[in-house]
Write a protein that holds these residues in place. Sequence first.
Motif, PDB file in Angstrom:
ATOM      1  N   MET A 182       0.840  -1.202   0.000  1.00 30.16           N
ATOM      2  CA  MET A 182       0.000   0.000   0.000  1.00 30.16           C
ATOM      3  C   MET A 182       0.877   1.256   0.000  1.00 30.16           C
ATOM      4  SD  MET A 182      -3.098  -0.696  -0.155  1.00 30.16           S
ATOM      5  CE  MET A 182      -3.445  -2.329  -0.699  1.00 30.16           C
ATOM      6  N   THR A 183       1.944   1.231   0.826  1.00 31.35           N
ATOM      7  CA  THR A 183       2.843   2.387   0.874  1.00 31.35           C
ATOM      8  C   THR A 183       3.479   2.612  -0.485  1.00 31.35           C
ATOM      9  OG1 THR A 183       3.367   1.587   3.069  1.00 31.35           O
ATOM     10  CG2 THR A 183       4.652   3.430   2.266  1.00 31.35           C
ATOM     11  N   ARG A 184       3.878   1.523  -1.134  1.00 31.50           N
ATOM     12  CA  ARG A 184       4.494   1.652  -2.440  1.00 31.50           C
ATOM     13  C   ARG A 184       3.533   2.281  -3.431  1.00 31.50           C
ATOM     14  NH1 ARG A 184       3.940  -0.907  -7.096  1.00 31.50           N
ATOM     15  NH2 ARG A 184       5.635  -0.569  -8.579  1.00 31.50           N
ATOM     16  N   ALA A 185       2.280   1.784  -3.433  1.00 30.24           N
ATOM     17  CA  ALA A 185       1.294   2.329  -4.373  1.00 30.24           C
ATOM     18  C   ALA A 185       1.097   3.819  -4.138  1.00 30.24           C
ATOM     19  CB  ALA A 185      -0.025   1.588  -4.212  1.00 30.24           C
ATOM     20  N   SER A 186       0.996   4.183  -2.862  1.00 23.74           N
ATOM     21  CA  SER A 186       0.764   5.585  -2.553  1.00 23.74           C
ATOM     22  C   SER A 186       1.992   6.423  -2.890  1.00 23.74           C
ATOM     23  CB  SER A 186       0.363   5.669  -1.081  1.00 23.74           C
ATOM     24  OG  SER A 186       0.925   6.731  -0.453  1.00 23.74           O
ATOM     25  N   MET A 187       3.186   5.862  -2.649  1.00 27.69           N
ATOM     26  CA  MET A 187       4.418   6.588  -2.943  1.00 27.69           C
ATOM     27  C   MET A 187       4.576   6.800  -4.451  1.00 27.69           C
ATOM     28  SD  MET A 187       7.090   7.749  -1.284  1.00 27.69           S
ATOM     29  CE  MET A 187       8.614   8.492  -1.840  1.00 27.69           C
ATOM     30  N   THR A 188       4.290   5.778  -5.262  1.00 28.48           N
ATOM     31  CA  THR A 188       4.433   5.966  -6.710  1.00 28.48           C
ATOM     32  C   THR A 188       3.450   7.021  -7.200  1.00 28.48           C
ATOM     33  OG1 THR A 188       2.981   4.085  -6.983  1.00 28.48           O
ATOM     34  CG2 THR A 188       5.293   3.684  -7.370  1.00 28.48           C
ATOM     35  N   GLU A 189       2.267   7.035  -6.599  1.00 31.74           N
ATOM     36  CA  GLU A 189       1.283   8.023  -7.025  1.00 31.74           C
ATOM     37  C   GLU A 189       1.794   9.438  -6.729  1.00 31.74           C
ATOM     38  OE1 GLU A 189      -2.686   7.099  -5.605  1.00 31.74           O
ATOM     39  OE2 GLU A 189      -3.175   9.211  -5.977  1.00 31.74           O
ATOM     40  N   VAL A 190       2.351   9.603  -5.534  1.00 27.47           N
ATOM     41  CA  VAL A 190       2.854  10.921  -5.156  1.00 27.47           C
ATOM     42  C   VAL A 190       4.041  11.315  -6.036  1.00 27.47           C
ATOM     43  CG1 VAL A 190       3.949  12.210  -3.300  1.00 27.47           C
ATOM     44  CG2 VAL A 190       2.015  10.762  -2.811  1.00 27.47           C
ATOM     45  N   MET A 191       4.929  10.333  -6.312  1.00 28.14           N
ATOM     46  CA  MET A 191       6.119  10.667  -7.093  1.00 28.14           C
ATOM     47  C   MET A 191       5.767  11.092  -8.517  1.00 28.14           C
ATOM     48  SD  MET A 191       8.726  10.496  -5.165  1.00 28.14           S
ATOM     49  CE  MET A 191      10.198  10.414  -6.162  1.00 28.14           C
ATOM     50  N   ASN A 192       4.561  10.709  -8.993  1.00 30.01           N
ATOM     51  CA  ASN A 192       4.157  11.136 -10.329  1.00 30.01           C
ATOM     52  C   ASN A 192       3.342  12.428 -10.295  1.00 30.01           C
ATOM     53  OD1 ASN A 192       5.333   9.059 -11.770  1.00 30.01           O
ATOM     54  ND2 ASN A 192       3.658   7.659 -11.296  1.00 30.01           N
ATOM     55  N   ALA A 193       3.177  13.024  -9.102  1.00 33.38           N
ATOM     56  CA  ALA A 193       2.319  14.204  -8.983  1.00 33.38           C
ATOM     57  C   ALA A 193       3.020  15.436  -9.545  1.00 33.38           C
ATOM     58  CB  ALA A 193       1.938  14.419  -7.526  1.00 33.38           C
ATOM     59  N   GLN A 194       2.207  16.452  -9.805  1.00 32.04           N
ATOM     60  CA  GLN A 194       2.741  17.676 -10.426  1.00 32.04           C
ATOM     61  C   GLN A 194       3.761  18.368  -9.534  1.00 32.04           C
ATOM     62  OE1 GLN A 194       2.062  18.781 -13.398  1.00 32.04           O
ATOM     63  NE2 GLN A 194       0.384  17.404 -13.953  1.00 32.04           N
ATOM     64  N   PHE A 195       3.482  18.423  -8.225  1.00 31.80           N
ATOM     65  CA  PHE A 195       4.376  19.223  -7.370  1.00 31.80           C
ATOM     66  C   PHE A 195       5.756  18.587  -7.251  1.00 31.80           C
ATOM     67  CE2 PHE A 195       4.375  16.821  -3.401  1.00 31.80           C
ATOM     68  CZ  PHE A 195       3.228  16.055  -3.512  1.00 31.80           C
ATOM     69  N   ILE A 196       5.823  17.257  -7.432  1.00 32.04           N
ATOM     70  CA  ILE A 196       7.137  16.622  -7.408  1.00 32.04           C
ATOM     71  C   ILE A 196       7.897  16.986  -8.681  1.00 32.04           C
ATOM     72  CG2 ILE A 196       8.334  14.400  -7.429  1.00 32.04           C
ATOM     73  CD1 ILE A 196       7.192  14.968  -4.763  1.00 32.04           C
ATOM     74  N   ARG A 197       7.154  17.027  -9.798  1.00 29.70           N
ATOM     75  CA  ARG A 197       7.816  17.412 -11.047  1.00 29.70           C
ATOM     76  C   ARG A 197       8.346  18.837 -10.938  1.00 29.70           C
ATOM     77  NH1 ARG A 197       4.363  17.086 -16.365  1.00 29.70           N
ATOM     78  NH2 ARG A 197       4.183  14.926 -15.714  1.00 29.70           N
ATOM     79  N   THR A 198       7.517  19.712 -10.349  1.00 27.36           N
ATOM     80  CA  THR A 198       7.961  21.104 -10.161  1.00 27.36           C
ATOM     81  C   THR A 198       9.246  21.144  -9.338  1.00 27.36           C
ATOM     82  OG1 THR A 198       5.629  21.612 -10.065  1.00 27.36           O
ATOM     83  CG2 THR A 198       7.148  23.374  -9.511  1.00 27.36           C
ATOM     84  N   ALA A 199       9.251  20.364  -8.250  1.00 30.01           N
ATOM     85  CA  ALA A 199      10.434  20.366  -7.386  1.00 30.01           C
ATOM     86  C   ALA A 199      11.654  19.885  -8.152  1.00 30.01           C
ATOM     87  CB  ALA A 199      10.181  19.470  -6.171  1.00 30.01           C
ATOM     88  N   ARG A 200      11.466  18.861  -8.984  1.00 32.24           N
ATOM     89  CA  ARG A 200      12.593  18.353  -9.772  1.00 32.24           C
ATOM     90  C   ARG A 200      13.095  19.420 -10.727  1.00 32.24           C
ATOM     91  NH1 ARG A 200      12.612  12.246 -11.564  1.00 32.24           N
ATOM     92  NH2 ARG A 200      13.585  11.708  -9.601  1.00 32.24           N
ATOM     93  N   LEU A 201      12.140  20.109 -11.377  1.00 35.28           N
ATOM     94  CA  LEU A 201      12.535  21.120 -12.348  1.00 35.28           C
ATOM     95  C   LEU A 201      13.258  22.275 -11.667  1.00 35.28           C
ATOM     96  CD1 LEU A 201       9.436  21.139 -14.674  1.00 35.28           C
ATOM     97  CD2 LEU A 201      11.667  20.145 -15.078  1.00 35.28           C
ATOM     98  N   LYS A 202      12.883  22.529 -10.403  1.00 31.05           N
ATOM     99  CA  LYS A 202      13.578  23.575  -9.654  1.00 31.05           C
ATOM    100  C   LYS A 202      14.991  23.144  -9.308  1.00 31.05           C
ATOM    101  CE  LYS A 202      11.378  24.526  -6.010  1.00 31.05           C
ATOM    102  NZ  LYS A 202      10.385  24.769  -4.938  1.00 31.05           N
ATOM    103  N   GLY A 203      15.271  21.846  -9.428  1.00 31.68           N
ATOM    104  CA  GLY A 203      16.605  21.360  -9.144  1.00 31.68           C
ATOM    105  C   GLY A 203      16.814  20.866  -7.740  1.00 31.68           C
ATOM    106  N   VAL A 204      15.718  20.500  -7.046  1.00 31.96           N
ATOM    107  CA  VAL A 204      15.864  19.915  -5.710  1.00 31.96           C
ATOM    108  C   VAL A 204      16.487  18.533  -5.865  1.00 31.96           C
ATOM    109  CG1 VAL A 204      14.645  19.281  -3.614  1.00 31.96           C
ATOM    110  CG2 VAL A 204      13.795  21.143  -5.018  1.00 31.96           C
ATOM    111  N   SER A 205      17.401  18.196  -4.962  1.00 32.84           N
ATOM    112  CA  SER A 205      18.078  16.907  -5.087  1.00 32.84           C
ATOM    113  C   SER A 205      17.102  15.770  -4.777  1.00 32.84           C
ATOM    114  CB  SER A 205      19.258  16.832  -4.132  1.00 32.84           C
ATOM    115  OG  SER A 205      18.784  16.649  -2.828  1.00 32.84           O
ATOM    116  N   PHE A 206      17.404  14.582  -5.312  1.00 40.77           N
ATOM    117  CA  PHE A 206      16.470  13.453  -5.190  1.00 40.77           C
ATOM    118  C   PHE A 206      16.177  13.085  -3.728  1.00 40.77           C
ATOM    119  CE2 PHE A 206      15.242   8.959  -5.452  1.00 40.77           C
ATOM    120  CZ  PHE A 206      14.147   9.104  -6.278  1.00 40.77           C
TER     121      PHE A 206
END
Lengths: 349, 483
Positions: A234-258
């Motif tokens: 369940m944690t994995r499913a929820s984590m993958t969902e969050v990792m595909n969310a828009q705000f994570i993409r924004t953070a990546r584009l801003k250059g936040v480290s993994f």
Amino acid sequence: MGLFILRRLGVMILTALCLTFIVFWLTNLFPNLEKLAKTQGNARMSDEAVVSWLENRGYSQPTLVKYGEWLGVLPGYVIEAADGTVRGRCAPSGTAPDDTTATFCGVLQGDWGQSTVFRDDVSSIIGTRLGLTGKLMGFVLLLMIPGALIIGVLAGMREGSRLDRSLSTVSIISTATPEYVSGVVFIAVFATGTFGMQWFKGTATSAMDDATFENIFLPVLTIALYGMGYIARMTRASMTEVMNAQFIRTARLKGVSFPNIVLKHALRNALIAPFTVIMLQFPWLLNGVVIVETLFNYKGFGWTLVQAASNNDIELLLGVSVVSVVVVLVTQLISDIGYVFLNPRIRIS
Amino acid sequence: MEMLSWTGSLGTLLNPVATAHFIAFAVALVAQITMGFFAAEVKLQANTDGTLMKRGGALGLVENAVKWLFLVLVVVVVIYVVGGLLMPYGKAGIIGEMSKRFIPVWIALVATFTVSIIFKRKLGLYGKLFDSMIGMIGFTLVMFWVFTAIFVGVFDLIATHDPLSQISGLKNAKPGVALPEGSEELYANYLLGGDNLARDIFSRMVQGSVIVIMIAPLATIFAFMVGITLGLPAGYFGGRLDTILSFLANLILAFPVILLFYLLVTPEIVATGLPNYMASFLFIFPLVFFGVLINSRFYTQPKRNRVLLAVVLVPLAVVYLSVISQTGSPLHIWPAALDLIDIPGGILVVFVSVVFVNSPTVFRIVRGLALDIKTRDYVAAAQTRGEGTWYIMLWEILPNARGPLIVDFCLRIGYTTILLGTLGFFGLGLPPESPDWGSTINEGRKLLLIYVHPAMPPAIALLSMVLGLNLLADGLREESLKD
């Protein structure tokens, strides 16, 4: 919110009443009572003797009346036997009821009755046994929740990677291993000399007084493993969902480290769903507790359930089922309320 | 005959190789996982010659090593199995002899896989399963036990001894033990040793698969019938019906499963006939389901409707009546002359309680799916066409909910297997000499600290079967999500 909790509480009490009535009715079916009479009285009783034994002890009243007495909303019976002995539900066994005995004595008055197997107060038996199981469960939760969350987060942070695939396989294996299989395998491998790895003890009886790593680790591991896989998935499913969310993409584009993305942005949002799952796992954990306590001979709540059920110890069985039903219902309530609190998208007016 | 060792003469050469390989594989796997934490993500790089670059450096090396070591490990396992098939009796040890006993299963497995892989593009979701490694492994494990059950139960092939016959002197005997001189048995060894009552563990294990494969899927189908027949209207109509049914479902779900089993499966309760009454209630659902299914579709063509209903419902009704009516129980309503099937009392009780425990969960899933699907356009279109409500539920909503239901069906068979094992583990329901896996684990655990071998084979069998079902469900889910 208050109204929601109130309504849930109402449903909860109704459920508890229904369930205890079902247990009451099943344990009070005539063949069960006959067995009780023969074990308590005399194994070679005649049918008439059984009937009079039951009548004298109030077992022959209508089921609803008996249930009311047990609950404490109807006055306890006072029955005079053919030979002149007077027995009352509220009087201690062996003595006749007098003016000082209470009229009502049921669960609501705090009188849970007597266990016929252990010859002791049900409330004191359940108290001690619950304490022992609480100790076991504490260790289980300490091992299970962090383990499951770590596995789930690691697997879910990079979907499809080899780490994800191997950890997912591990969690599938652990959900596919019921406690009586993993327990047997663990005992065979780690508690006997067969494989040269005799590191732990095969029974947990000594852990009741004095828990050490050696005697309590195997039962704890056995319970934790079965629940762990499910929570991890369940944690994995929820984590993958969050990792595909828009705000994570924004953070990546801003250059936040993994690592920062995972720890600061994703983790909190990903832990909402597992919270509910963990809460809803409690009924299953109870199942596991019964199996493991039987297997490792740890005399806690689950062991008491088995003893009460196999000896048709009516009052103890009722006490055990009240406790387990309440545990299940309360965890459901907590999971609902917690979900509302944690998830800003749900608002209940 | 002398005692068999685990791997026989094959092992003298192969065992050191296999051990070394296994250690190397484990080391490489751990190294790969630890290094994977710190590694950067793989980015595809195009080389000048037009090829794409994989991950290089130490991690790339380890990844390759893991892959190859794993393949070699598979080959070694295959050699153990195939070597046993080719070598004469006793030369290839216990593993070789077991592999020989399973020859029909190997043939059936190879045939199934060949046919399925050749025609996989024409077989829909089942064919797609063969695109997923996980799904294929799961399918292999499940089919292994299914074929074992068929060959043992129908053709009486794999088992070496009678599961109940005892041979004196072989009590708790070690695996591979030879039968004493002068015994008339055809097979000269107890392959996995003897249990506490000197019975052959190997035969009991394969016999146990028959019981599990018979009960678990059938009980799951019944639970699905109950769950679908009640869940569709609850989700579709909502309102008071939904409130009442959901309350009842939650009531059963709040019950600790083991307590319920203890209350339902004791001989005293069985004597009251309660399980028979429950069976008569739960088993009516397939009749209702098929009746409504056919009637809602064909009621506009009365002639065809009547024929179809008669063809389906009459045999079902006969089976229903002969199953629920038991000689000697309070519910004896069907003449014994017409009683086609006589299920032993213990099995019926176990069956009923497993169906009873599973149906509320199925109900909740179906209800949720129906709630979701009833807002779709095609349902609105059917409503506008003036279709009946049952037609919409069974012919519009149900087929569109099949994906999640199939996945849950696989998972639920696994869960049912676990429940059956739990019942056996507590010695409930099935007779104590029954060879099912739960009961044999229960038998074996009593002396577990002294003799390990009686409890392990059924435990591993149960584990592999449930694992197979879980992997199969995972593969199906993955493949059904792709389109």
